[in-house]
Design a protein around this motif. Sequence first.
Motif, PDB file in Angstrom:
ATOM      1  N   TRP A   1      -8.687  13.767  14.858  1.00 23.34           N
ATOM      2  CA  TRP A   1      -8.777  12.437  14.269  1.00 23.34           C
ATOM      3  C   TRP A   1      -8.276  12.431  12.818  1.00 23.34           C
ATOM      4  N   LEU A   2      -8.546  13.543  12.086  1.00 22.00           N
ATOM      5  CA  LEU A   2      -8.029  13.642  10.715  1.00 22.00           C
ATOM      6  C   LEU A   2      -6.505  13.660  10.698  1.00 22.00           C
ATOM      7  N   ILE A   3      -5.936  14.403  11.683  1.00 18.97           N
ATOM      8  CA  ILE A   3      -4.474  14.442  11.772  1.00 18.97           C
ATOM      9  C   ILE A   3      -3.930  13.049  12.103  1.00 18.97           C
ATOM     10  N   ALA A   4      -4.601  12.359  13.016  1.00 19.18           N
ATOM     11  CA  ALA A   4      -4.191  10.999  13.358  1.00 19.18           C
ATOM     12  C   ALA A   4      -4.312  10.067  12.157  1.00 19.18           C
ATOM     13  N   PHE A   5      -5.400  10.249  11.407  1.00 17.35           N
ATOM     14  CA  PHE A   5      -5.591   9.424  10.208  1.00 17.35           C
ATOM     15  C   PHE A   5      -4.487   9.688   9.188  1.00 17.35           C
ATOM     16  N   GLY A   6      -4.161  10.979   9.000  1.00 13.05           N
ATOM     17  CA  GLY A   6      -3.081  11.316   8.074  1.00 13.05           C
ATOM     18  C   GLY A   6      -1.750  10.748   8.517  1.00 13.05           C
ATOM     19  N   SER A   7      -1.491  10.783   9.834  1.00 13.28           N
ATOM     20  CA  SER A   7      -0.243  10.215  10.359  1.00 13.28           C
ATOM     21  C   SER A   7      -0.200   8.706  10.145  1.00 13.28           C
ATOM     22  N   ALA A   8      -1.351   8.059  10.392  1.00 13.00           N
ATOM     23  CA  ALA A   8      -1.412   6.607  10.199  1.00 13.00           C
ATOM     24  C   ALA A   8      -1.182   6.233   8.741  1.00 13.00           C
ATOM     25  N   VAL A   9      -1.758   7.008   7.827  1.00 12.72           N
ATOM     26  CA  VAL A   9      -1.568   6.749   6.397  1.00 12.72           C
ATOM     27  C   VAL A   9      -0.104   6.944   6.013  1.00 12.72           C
ATOM     28  N   THR A  10       0.545   7.965   6.627  1.00 11.41           N
ATOM     29  CA  THR A  10       1.969   8.198   6.354  1.00 11.41           C
ATOM     30  C   THR A  10       2.811   7.018   6.831  1.00 11.41           C
ATOM     31  N   VAL A  11       2.510   6.531   8.035  1.00 11.08           N
ATOM     32  CA  VAL A  11       3.228   5.367   8.548  1.00 11.08           C
ATOM     33  C   VAL A  11       3.023   4.169   7.620  1.00 11.08           C
ATOM     34  N   TYR A  12       1.783   3.984   7.189  1.00 13.41           N
ATOM     35  CA  TYR A  12       1.489   2.877   6.258  1.00 13.41           C
ATOM     36  C   TYR A  12       2.282   3.040   4.963  1.00 13.41           C
ATOM     37  N   ALA A  13       2.342   4.270   4.430  1.00 10.46           N
ATOM     38  CA  ALA A  13       3.072   4.504   3.180  1.00 10.46           C
ATOM     39  C   ALA A  13       4.553   4.168   3.328  1.00 10.46           C
ATOM     40  N   VAL A  14       5.128   4.562   4.483  1.00 10.89           N
ATOM     41  CA  VAL A  14       6.552   4.254   4.725  1.00 10.89           C
ATOM     42  C   VAL A  14       6.755   2.749   4.814  1.00 10.89           C
ATOM     43  N   LEU A  15       5.860   2.071   5.556  1.00 14.62           N
ATOM     44  CA  LEU A  15       5.970   0.619   5.670  1.00 14.62           C
ATOM     45  C   LEU A  15       5.789  -0.055   4.319  1.00 14.62           C
ATOM     46  N   ARG A  16       4.854   0.479   3.534  1.00 18.77           N
ATOM     47  CA  ARG A  16       4.623  -0.109   2.210  1.00 18.77           C
ATOM     48  C   ARG A  16       5.859   0.037   1.330  1.00 18.77           C
ATOM     49  N   TYR A  17       6.492   1.204   1.400  1.00 19.49           N
ATOM     50  CA  TYR A  17       7.724   1.413   0.631  1.00 19.49           C
ATOM     51  C   TYR A  17       8.812   0.448   1.081  1.00 19.49           C
ATOM     52  N   LEU A  18       8.978   0.314   2.402  1.00 18.06           N
ATOM     53  CA  LEU A  18      10.015  -0.588   2.915  1.00 18.06           C
ATOM     54  C   LEU A  18       9.694  -2.038   2.563  1.00 18.06           C
ATOM     55  N   GLY A  19       8.412  -2.410   2.636  1.00 20.99           N
ATOM     56  CA  GLY A  19       8.020  -3.770   2.289  1.00 20.99           C
ATOM     57  C   GLY A  19       8.260  -4.079   0.828  1.00 20.99           C
TER      58      GLY A  19
END
Length: 570
Positions: A56-74
């Motif tokens: 779950w921690l790995i999944a959480f880290g992956s989700a945060v990474t996806v969010y960071a990429v989306l935030r950068y693109l946004g």
Amino acid sequence: MISMLLRVLGREYARPVRRTVALMTITAIAEGLSYALLVPVLQALFGSTPGDAWPWLIAFGSAVTVYAVLRYLGDLSGFRAGTTLLEGMYRRLGDHLARLPIGWYGGGRVGEVSALAGGGVLQAMSVIAHLLAPFISAAVTPLTIVVVMLAVHWQLGVAAAVAAPVVAAVQVWTGRATAAADAERHERDHEATGRVIEYLQAQPVLRAGGRTVERFRFLDDSLRQLQRASRRSLLAALPGVVGVTLVVQAVFTVLLVLGAYLTLGGGIGAAEVLAVLVLAARCADPLLSLSDIGGKLRAARSELSRLDAVLRTEPLPEPREPVRPVRHDLEFESVAFRYGDRPVLDDVSVSVPEGQRLAVVGPSGAGKSTLLQLLARFADVDAGAVRVGGVDVRAIDTDVLMAQFAIVFQDVYLFDGTIEENVRLGRPDADAAQVRAAATAARLDEVIARLPGGWATNVGEGGALLSGGERQRVSIARALLKDAPVVLLDEVTSALDPLNEAAVHEGIEHLMAGRTVVMVAHRMQTVRRADRIVFLEGGRIVEEGSHDDLLRHAGRYADFWNTSLAPSGT
């Protein structure tokens, strides 16, 4: 807000704005969903096998990474869209202002438009680049987290969901409560800016009159009024800030008490309560930031409203089927014109055959300069018609109409650049020989010869680094270079010294040669060689004829002529 932004910008910018809003919304949802993974993480950590938390921690880290990429693109999309919109806004505003009637610019509008075109446009366009992402995040992320909380435990989720309509109601109430105070603060700010400019520009007069202290008191009063208005604006917004804070804190307290009660009753585990409280804490920060973001959005919306009001001002209509004049004679037929409620011209009829000169004489406020403005279609007549070459100016394309005229005003405005750049405004594609010939005919070459920088001399903003006579010579050279068939002259020698007046007169004679001319003058010697003279008073033509005929008539023109000669003892 977005709809007003698109209305101000134009529908061609709708796609990048909507794409940016969609990307920012997806980013905010991704942020809220990433927090949902904290629930299984905490359940595993507080369960019997903490090691189960690793996936779950790995999944959480992956989700945060996806969010960071989306935030950068946004954010990148927001900055790019903001830059595009800023350029588009300046272009649209500039094009629109160039089509508005000259009379629209009275009543302090120049200062207002200057402020709007500066900080106003930047503040309004900052919505996309700087305010939209945090606003969407503050609104959408908490709602996503509330949905997650409902999935974890519906009772706690419902308790958290209560905050959403309350916070929205507080924000709406705050906006309405601060509207009047914000409007007053803007008005006082505009007034204080005008007082500062007035104080600086009037320094020579104020110092000569020994009234600097009195004038400073006027400025002080204006600044104090601005301070009081700003204080009222802040106080009006304060209840909203406190209200949102109290609602958020109250809901968090309710969740804490309800979670403790349910845990003690065995209805939910401690890990689930802890997860819900962590999620609630993540809701608190963006909700609390809504007050600050809301204030900035209201300020940007005010600027957008002012931009919208300017852009909604109707420009002079362009003809659907434009007609190009082939002659250069001029005609006013039963012309009537008003500035607001004040009549300026009433039933004025006069014609100027091609190649002849018409002089317009009369007291100040008689409407002389208005005749020139109507010819150049700086405004449209209220009744009657103004014609060039037999064609109503309203039926001529604006660019074609302006190509017919070379205009020299009393108050010459030069752009902050070199002398050559200002002369070339008359005809940018002219070669060097044509520019030099125009300068020689206007006797501008004498000015250039004595300046250290010559043609490359910078004239300063508005031509401030040149004298009045030198600016007038630049203006005449510019008009000569344009080589238009009709010349309009407005009091071009009324404020010149004798030396500059003689030079300007020589340049004007070159400019008028072989062209149709309408000249306005207070100095009677300027008009005596006109083919025809009209005497304007009270917006009506009271006399017209040649110089000699009007003197023999011994009417109002003769009185003006005799008065103009009296100081010289003639």
